[in-house]
Write a protein that holds these residues in place. Structure first.
Motif, PDB file in Angstrom:
ATOM      1  N   ALA A  11       1.906  12.821   9.665  1.00  0.00           N
ATOM      2  CA  ALA A  11       3.340  12.917  10.001  1.00  0.00           C
ATOM      3  C   ALA A  11       3.567  13.733  11.271  1.00  0.00           C
ATOM      4  O   ALA A  11       4.577  13.560  11.946  1.00  0.00           O
ATOM      5  CB  ALA A  11       4.095  13.542   8.832  1.00  0.00           C
ATOM      6  N   LEU A  36      -2.798   3.772   4.223  1.00  0.00           N
ATOM      7  CA  LEU A  36      -1.534   4.432   4.589  1.00  0.00           C
ATOM      8  C   LEU A  36      -1.442   4.579   6.112  1.00  0.00           C
ATOM      9  O   LEU A  36      -0.413   4.227   6.713  1.00  0.00           O
ATOM     10  CB  LEU A  36      -1.447   5.803   3.913  1.00  0.00           C
ATOM     11  CG  LEU A  36      -0.211   6.635   4.294  1.00  0.00           C
ATOM     12  CD1 LEU A  36       1.056   6.073   3.689  1.00  0.00           C
ATOM     13  CD2 LEU A  36      -0.381   8.088   3.870  1.00  0.00           C
ATOM     14  N   GLU A  39      -0.812   1.211   7.745  1.00  0.00           N
ATOM     15  CA  GLU A  39       0.571   0.743   7.525  1.00  0.00           C
ATOM     16  C   GLU A  39       1.536   1.492   8.433  1.00  0.00           C
ATOM     17  O   GLU A  39       2.432   0.904   9.026  1.00  0.00           O
ATOM     18  CB  GLU A  39       0.971   0.958   6.055  1.00  0.00           C
ATOM     19  CG  GLU A  39       0.262   0.039   5.074  1.00  0.00           C
ATOM     20  CD  GLU A  39       0.947  -1.312   4.903  1.00  0.00           C
ATOM     21  OE1 GLU A  39       2.037  -1.483   5.450  1.00  0.00           O
ATOM     22  OE2 GLU A  39       0.365  -2.178   4.236  1.00  0.00           O
ATOM     23  N   VAL A  40       1.335   2.817   8.506  1.00  0.00           N
ATOM     24  CA  VAL A  40       2.219   3.637   9.347  1.00  0.00           C
ATOM     25  C   VAL A  40       2.058   3.237  10.813  1.00  0.00           C
ATOM     26  O   VAL A  40       3.057   3.115  11.539  1.00  0.00           O
ATOM     27  CB  VAL A  40       1.935   5.148   9.127  1.00  0.00           C
ATOM     28  CG1 VAL A  40       2.666   6.006  10.150  1.00  0.00           C
ATOM     29  CG2 VAL A  40       2.362   5.560   7.725  1.00  0.00           C
ATOM     30  N   LEU A  43       4.017   0.212  11.424  1.00  0.00           N
ATOM     31  CA  LEU A  43       5.456   0.479  11.529  1.00  0.00           C
ATOM     32  C   LEU A  43       5.824   0.984  12.924  1.00  0.00           C
ATOM     33  O   LEU A  43       6.812   0.557  13.510  1.00  0.00           O
ATOM     34  CB  LEU A  43       5.869   1.543  10.505  1.00  0.00           C
ATOM     35  CG  LEU A  43       6.229   1.072   9.108  1.00  0.00           C
ATOM     36  CD1 LEU A  43       6.846   2.217   8.330  1.00  0.00           C
ATOM     37  CD2 LEU A  43       7.219  -0.088   9.139  1.00  0.00           C
ATOM     38  N   ILE A  47       8.299  -0.514  15.768  1.00  0.00           N
ATOM     39  CA  ILE A  47       9.336   0.269  16.458  1.00  0.00           C
ATOM     40  C   ILE A  47       9.188   0.111  17.973  1.00  0.00           C
ATOM     41  O   ILE A  47      10.169  -0.069  18.692  1.00  0.00           O
ATOM     42  CB  ILE A  47       9.260   1.764  16.044  1.00  0.00           C
ATOM     43  CG1 ILE A  47       9.750   1.919  14.597  1.00  0.00           C
ATOM     44  CG2 ILE A  47      10.089   2.648  16.976  1.00  0.00           C
ATOM     45  CD1 ILE A  47       9.540   3.301  13.996  1.00  0.00           C
TER      46      ILE A  47
ATOM     47  N   PHE B 141      14.973  11.001  14.883  1.00  0.00           N
ATOM     48  CA  PHE B 141      13.950   9.956  14.824  1.00  0.00           C
ATOM     49  C   PHE B 141      14.210   8.873  15.883  1.00  0.00           C
ATOM     50  O   PHE B 141      13.308   8.471  16.608  1.00  0.00           O
ATOM     51  CB  PHE B 141      13.918   9.334  13.420  1.00  0.00           C
ATOM     52  CG  PHE B 141      12.778   8.374  13.223  1.00  0.00           C
ATOM     53  CD1 PHE B 141      11.500   8.837  12.935  1.00  0.00           C
ATOM     54  CD2 PHE B 141      12.973   7.013  13.338  1.00  0.00           C
ATOM     55  CE1 PHE B 141      10.446   7.953  12.766  1.00  0.00           C
ATOM     56  CE2 PHE B 141      11.923   6.121  13.168  1.00  0.00           C
ATOM     57  CZ  PHE B 141      10.653   6.590  12.881  1.00  0.00           C
ATOM     58  N   GLN B 145      11.662   8.253  18.800  1.00  0.00           N
ATOM     59  CA  GLN B 145      10.793   7.077  18.699  1.00  0.00           C
ATOM     60  C   GLN B 145      11.298   5.869  19.486  1.00  0.00           C
ATOM     61  O   GLN B 145      10.495   5.150  20.060  1.00  0.00           O
ATOM     62  CB  GLN B 145      10.616   6.661  17.223  1.00  0.00           C
ATOM     63  CG  GLN B 145      10.084   7.767  16.336  1.00  0.00           C
ATOM     64  CD  GLN B 145       8.690   8.249  16.740  1.00  0.00           C
ATOM     65  OE1 GLN B 145       7.893   7.487  17.250  1.00  0.00           O
ATOM     66  NE2 GLN B 145       8.421   9.519  16.517  1.00  0.00           N
ATOM     67  N   PHE B 170       9.493  15.773  11.595  1.00  0.00           N
ATOM     68  CA  PHE B 170       8.418  15.811  10.610  1.00  0.00           C
ATOM     69  C   PHE B 170       8.911  15.281   9.256  1.00  0.00           C
ATOM     70  O   PHE B 170       8.269  14.445   8.628  1.00  0.00           O
ATOM     71  CB  PHE B 170       7.892  17.252  10.470  1.00  0.00           C
ATOM     72  CG  PHE B 170       6.930  17.444   9.336  1.00  0.00           C
ATOM     73  CD1 PHE B 170       5.653  16.899   9.391  1.00  0.00           C
ATOM     74  CD2 PHE B 170       7.295  18.153   8.200  1.00  0.00           C
ATOM     75  CE1 PHE B 170       4.757  17.059   8.336  1.00  0.00           C
ATOM     76  CE2 PHE B 170       6.405  18.312   7.143  1.00  0.00           C
ATOM     77  CZ  PHE B 170       5.136  17.769   7.213  1.00  0.00           C
ATOM     78  N   ARG B 173       9.441  11.542   9.334  1.00  0.00           N
ATOM     79  CA  ARG B 173       8.190  10.790   9.276  1.00  0.00           C
ATOM     80  C   ARG B 173       7.550  10.865   7.890  1.00  0.00           C
ATOM     81  O   ARG B 173       6.932   9.905   7.428  1.00  0.00           O
ATOM     82  CB  ARG B 173       7.223  11.292  10.358  1.00  0.00           C
ATOM     83  CG  ARG B 173       7.704  10.868  11.748  1.00  0.00           C
ATOM     84  CD  ARG B 173       6.755  11.267  12.831  1.00  0.00           C
ATOM     85  NE  ARG B 173       5.449  10.625  12.681  1.00  0.00           N
ATOM     86  CZ  ARG B 173       4.576  10.493  13.669  1.00  0.00           C
ATOM     87  NH1 ARG B 173       4.878  10.927  14.864  1.00  0.00           N
ATOM     88  NH2 ARG B 173       3.419   9.919  13.479  1.00  0.00           N
ATOM     89  N   MET B 174       7.716  11.993   7.233  1.00  0.00           N
ATOM     90  CA  MET B 174       7.206  12.117   5.861  1.00  0.00           C
ATOM     91  C   MET B 174       7.927  11.134   4.933  1.00  0.00           C
ATOM     92  O   MET B 174       7.305  10.516   4.069  1.00  0.00           O
ATOM     93  CB  MET B 174       7.389  13.551   5.349  1.00  0.00           C
ATOM     94  CG  MET B 174       6.339  14.541   5.829  1.00  0.00           C
ATOM     95  SD  MET B 174       4.637  14.122   5.395  1.00  0.00           S
ATOM     96  CE  MET B 174       4.451  14.872   3.799  1.00  0.00           C
ATOM     97  N   LEU B 176       9.279   8.353   5.827  1.00  0.00           N
ATOM     98  CA  LEU B 176       8.809   7.022   6.200  1.00  0.00           C
ATOM     99  C   LEU B 176       7.463   6.732   5.519  1.00  0.00           C
ATOM    100  O   LEU B 176       7.254   5.644   4.968  1.00  0.00           O
ATOM    101  CB  LEU B 176       8.640   6.976   7.725  1.00  0.00           C
ATOM    102  CG  LEU B 176       8.848   5.643   8.403  1.00  0.00           C
ATOM    103  CD1 LEU B 176      10.303   5.238   8.352  1.00  0.00           C
ATOM    104  CD2 LEU B 176       8.396   5.704   9.862  1.00  0.00           C
ATOM    105  N   GLN B 177       6.590   7.727   5.543  1.00  0.00           N
ATOM    106  CA  GLN B 177       5.277   7.574   4.892  1.00  0.00           C
ATOM    107  C   GLN B 177       5.433   7.397   3.381  1.00  0.00           C
ATOM    108  O   GLN B 177       4.701   6.632   2.755  1.00  0.00           O
ATOM    109  CB  GLN B 177       4.401   8.799   5.188  1.00  0.00           C
ATOM    110  CG  GLN B 177       3.830   8.766   6.584  1.00  0.00           C
ATOM    111  CD  GLN B 177       3.053  10.012   6.954  1.00  0.00           C
ATOM    112  OE1 GLN B 177       2.924  10.300   8.134  1.00  0.00           O
ATOM    113  NE2 GLN B 177       2.543  10.773   6.015  1.00  0.00           N
ATOM    114  N   VAL B 180       6.251   3.910   2.691  1.00  0.00           N
ATOM    115  CA  VAL B 180       5.044   3.080   2.829  1.00  0.00           C
ATOM    116  C   VAL B 180       4.197   3.205   1.568  1.00  0.00           C
ATOM    117  O   VAL B 180       3.711   2.202   1.020  1.00  0.00           O
ATOM    118  CB  VAL B 180       4.230   3.503   4.080  1.00  0.00           C
ATOM    119  CG1 VAL B 180       2.887   2.775   4.128  1.00  0.00           C
ATOM    120  CG2 VAL B 180       5.011   3.220   5.352  1.00  0.00           C
TER     121      VAL B 180
END
Lengths: 139, 187
Positions: A11, A36, A39-40, A43, A47, B141, B145, B170, B173-174, B176-177, B180
């Motif tokens: 992250a 994981l 996949e990230v 993503l 983007i 974000f 991004q 952070f 993104r956490m 988002l993870q 997933v």
């Protein structure tokens, strides 16, 4: 490095940054974390694709045309406001003028008394005269 | 185009030179559009909103006092307009049970012909995850991004500290993870 630490590092990872040996080692050992991370990555690639979409070449023309239209609308609404104000003022002025004229033409109290007396007297006189006349004729 | 040039153009616009504004539009339309894409995930809506943002900026340009860079000021308007747009859309959906926008949203940014089901699934997940973010997390974000702003620039736009940007990014993104991982568990 365990899975939780891996996720935290993932992250915090910036684009193009070296993740470090421990991260790479864990990624190669843990199938779940490998999936994981993949996949990230997928993503973030998505983007990037979305972010790279270019704006229509006609957008600036559209924006300038919209600005002109807005300015025209404001101009028209100001014109309308002036028209409404002018009509309202004319109506108020006309009303006041009518009141003023009416006031000017209306008789004073003394005039009213005199005219009432005159007309009342006249009416009476007329009846009296007629009666007198009739009675004269009878004679 | 430097900030000095921007300042000269802004002065011209303030004096009523509308054509000068075209230079600012040309310079920043792509960046504003990227912000809108990040928030709306829809090209057509993003273009409409980009237009609205530039009109709003033009109308408010008198209030721009050169206390920050013109770009920072413009990006701030962009982010706030996007957030307001999303709020209005949410209210509209709640009030009228409007499914029209949802289907439009699912269609998303136009894809090449050979895009896979996997890609569409990824896109859906991205949207769901983005919706889970708080407003501030989403702002950070998107600016980071989609708009590719540095933490310092993002902090300036949002008028928060760089540390706060780091922390918000952070957490975003956490989340988002987490989305997933949930999808991986469902699979």
């Amino acid at each position: 490095m365990n899975c939780v630490e891996f996720e935290i590092r993932l992250a915090k990872l910036k684009s193009g940054e070296n993740p470090g040996d421990e991260f790479i080692k864990h990624r190669n050992q843990c199938a779940k974390c490998t999936k994981l991370a993949n996949e990230v990555e997928g993503l973030f690639q998505l983007i990037e694709v979305d972010a790279s979409k270019t704006v229509s070449p006609f957008l600036s023309t559209r924006i300038m045309a919209a600005l002109d239209k807005k300015a025209m609308e404001v101009h028209i609404s100001i014109q309308k406001a002036w028209q409404i104000a002018a009509v309202s003022l004319a109506l108020i002025a006309g009303f006041n003028l009518a009141l003023f004229m009416d006031y000017r033409q209306s008789p004073t109290d003394a005039d009213s008394v005199l005219s009432e007396y005159f007309f009342a007297g006249n009416a009476g006189m007329e009846i009296e005269n007629n009666w007198l006349k009739l009675s004269t004729d009878e004679d | 185009m430097t900030e000095n040039t921007n300042a000269i153009i802004v002065e011209k616009v303030k004096q009523g030179d509308k054509e000068a504004y075209r230079h600012l539009v040309m310079r920043y339309q792509q960046k504003v559009f990227q912000t809108c894409i990040g928030f709306l995930q829809n090209e057509a809506d993003a273009e409409d909103l980009t237009q609205e943002i530039f009109i709003k900026a033009y109308q408010k340009i008198e209030s721009f006092r050169f206390q920050s860079a013109f770009s920072t000021w413009l990006y701030r308007i962009s982010v706030n307009t996007c957030v307001n747009f999303l709020r209005k859309q949410k209210v509209k959906r709640l009030l009228f049970m409007d499914s029209g926008n949802q289907s439009k949203e699912l269609k998303g940014v136009s894809e090449p012909a050979d895009y896979s089901i996997e890609r569409e699934e990824q896109r859906r997940m991205l949207r769901t995850a983005l919706k889970e973010l708080t407003t501030m997390q989403r702002k950070v974000f998107v600016l980071s991004q989609y708009h590719d702003l540095s933490n310092k620039e993002t902090a300036e736009v949002l008028e928060i500290s760089e540390k706060a940007v780091e922390s918000l990014l952070f957490r975003a993104r956490m989340k988002l993870q987490k989305a997933v991982k949930e999808r991986m568990t469902n699979d």
